[in-house]
Design a protein around this motif. Structure first.
Motif, PDB file in Angstrom:
ATOM      1  N   SER A  14      54.380  44.700  35.175  1.00  0.00           N
ATOM      2  CA  SER A  14      55.827  44.204  35.623  1.00  0.00           C
ATOM      3  C   SER A  14      55.883  43.789  37.069  1.00  0.00           C
ATOM      4  N   LYS A  15      55.172  44.188  37.791  1.00  0.00           N
ATOM      5  CA  LYS A  15      55.583  43.865  39.246  1.00  0.00           C
ATOM      6  C   LYS A  15      54.180  43.156  39.712  1.00  0.00           C
ATOM      7  N   HIS A  16      52.968  43.441  39.542  1.00  0.00           N
ATOM      8  CA  HIS A  16      51.879  42.878  40.066  1.00  0.00           C
ATOM      9  C   HIS A  16      51.014  42.613  38.854  1.00  0.00           C
ATOM     10  N   GLY A  17      51.206  41.677  37.889  1.00  0.00           N
ATOM     11  CA  GLY A  17      50.710  41.413  36.804  1.00  0.00           C
ATOM     12  C   GLY A  17      49.895  40.183  37.064  1.00  0.00           C
ATOM     13  N   PHE A  18      49.905  39.607  37.973  1.00  0.00           N
ATOM     14  CA  PHE A  18      49.002  38.148  38.286  1.00  0.00           C
ATOM     15  C   PHE A  18      48.130  38.371  39.395  1.00  0.00           C
ATOM     16  N   THR A  19      47.498  39.471  39.358  1.00  0.00           N
ATOM     17  CA  THR A  19      46.658  39.898  40.565  1.00  0.00           C
ATOM     18  C   THR A  19      45.264  39.270  40.402  1.00  0.00           C
ATOM     19  N   PHE A  20      44.730  38.819  41.505  1.00  0.00           N
ATOM     20  CA  PHE A  20      43.390  38.329  41.723  1.00  0.00           C
ATOM     21  C   PHE A  20      42.672  39.082  42.876  1.00  0.00           C
ATOM     22  N   LYS A  21      41.195  39.349  42.940  1.00  0.00           N
ATOM     23  CA  LYS A  21      40.583  39.990  44.117  1.00  0.00           C
ATOM     24  C   LYS A  21      39.594  38.966  44.773  1.00  0.00           C
ATOM     25  N   ILE A  22      39.473  39.020  46.005  1.00  0.00           N
ATOM     26  CA  ILE A  22      38.483  38.476  46.677  1.00  0.00           C
ATOM     27  C   ILE A  22      37.510  39.463  47.177  1.00  0.00           C
ATOM     28  N   VAL A  23      36.348  39.457  46.580  1.00  0.00           N
ATOM     29  CA  VAL A  23      35.284  40.568  47.089  1.00  0.00           C
ATOM     30  C   VAL A  23      34.520  39.826  48.120  1.00  0.00           C
ATOM     31  N   THR A  24      34.468  40.585  49.302  1.00  0.00           N
ATOM     32  CA  THR A  24      33.293  40.272  50.301  1.00  0.00           C
ATOM     33  C   THR A  24      32.301  41.363  50.505  1.00  0.00           C
ATOM     34  N   LYS A  25      31.337  41.109  51.440  1.00  0.00           N
ATOM     35  CA  LYS A  25      30.451  41.948  51.499  1.00  0.00           C
ATOM     36  C   LYS A  25      30.969  43.336  52.382  1.00  0.00           C
TER      37      LYS A  25
END
Length: 209
Positions: free
Chosen positions: A66-77
């Motif tokens: 409902s609040k953060h349903g469009f989340t993506f991640k950026i994974v670095t080292k």
């Protein structure tokens, strides 16, 4: 590529703190986020060469859709960043834009460094050759196959060998080396204590590693 817009970013090194709005930009092979869209200095920078993965963050979507349903991640080292967009479409646009930036960076032609080596040919009563530089094992084996009288010291590989400038240049050319300059000089061969006249060649080779 230039891409910008508002996203929410989850704080903390482990992305467990609260969410805050951040103005985010993509340009010059970097992802930058600012506290305000008028700021000149970013609050953080992620370099595309450090990014290992960009993807939808399923756990966050399932936990609080409902609040953060469009989340993506950026994974670095060294860290995982979480960002939330205003819609599925915007989230997918950001993911694609970042992936395109990474791909464009990988496809950029590399600027090679130059390797240098010197080849000194002694043409007096005791013909010899001295090589000093970072040459391949294969090239060294070919040089060694031409003689059995070799010396390896701090001045390089030395061999009692009668050869010509053309023969040596052709051999090095086969391994990607090019003549940079050549000049006459005088130095002490590794098998003697007396200086002798020699011809010095400086060769270069591009290194893409």
């Amino acid at each position: 590529m230039n891409f910008s817009g508002w996203l929410e970013k989850r704080g903390g090194q482990d992305a467990t703190k609260g969410w805050k709005k951040r103005w985010c930009t993509l340009s010059d092979n970097t992802f930058k986020y600012f506290k305000n869209d008028s700021d000149s200095s970013p609050a953080g920078i992620i370099y595309c060469e450090d990014i290992d993965e960009v993807a939808i963050h399923v756990q966050e979507v399932q936990k609080d859709i409902s609040k953060h349903g469009f989340t993506f991640k950026i994974v670095t080292k060294g860290r995982t960043y979480l960002f939330n967009a205003v819609s599925n479409a915007k989230r997918d646009e950001w993911i694609k834009a970042i992936q395109d930036l990474i791909s464009a960076h990988k496809e950029e032609p590399q600027t090679p460094t130059l390797l240098y080596t010197t080849v000194e040919i002694f043409c007096g009563q005791k013909p010899a050759i001295r090589v000093n530089g970072d040459i391949s094992t294969e090239l060294m084996m070919q040089l060694n196959s031409s003689t059995t009288k070799t010396i390896q010291d701090d001045r390089g590989w030395f061999a009692e060998l009668s050869t010509t400038h053309t023969t040596i240049l052709n051999l090095f050319n086969q391994h990607g080396w090019s003549l940079m300059t050549a000049f006459a000089c005088s130095s002490v061969p590794s098998n003697s204590t007396t200086a002798a006249h020699s011809d010095m060649m400086i060769l270069t080779k591009p290194n893409y590693k």
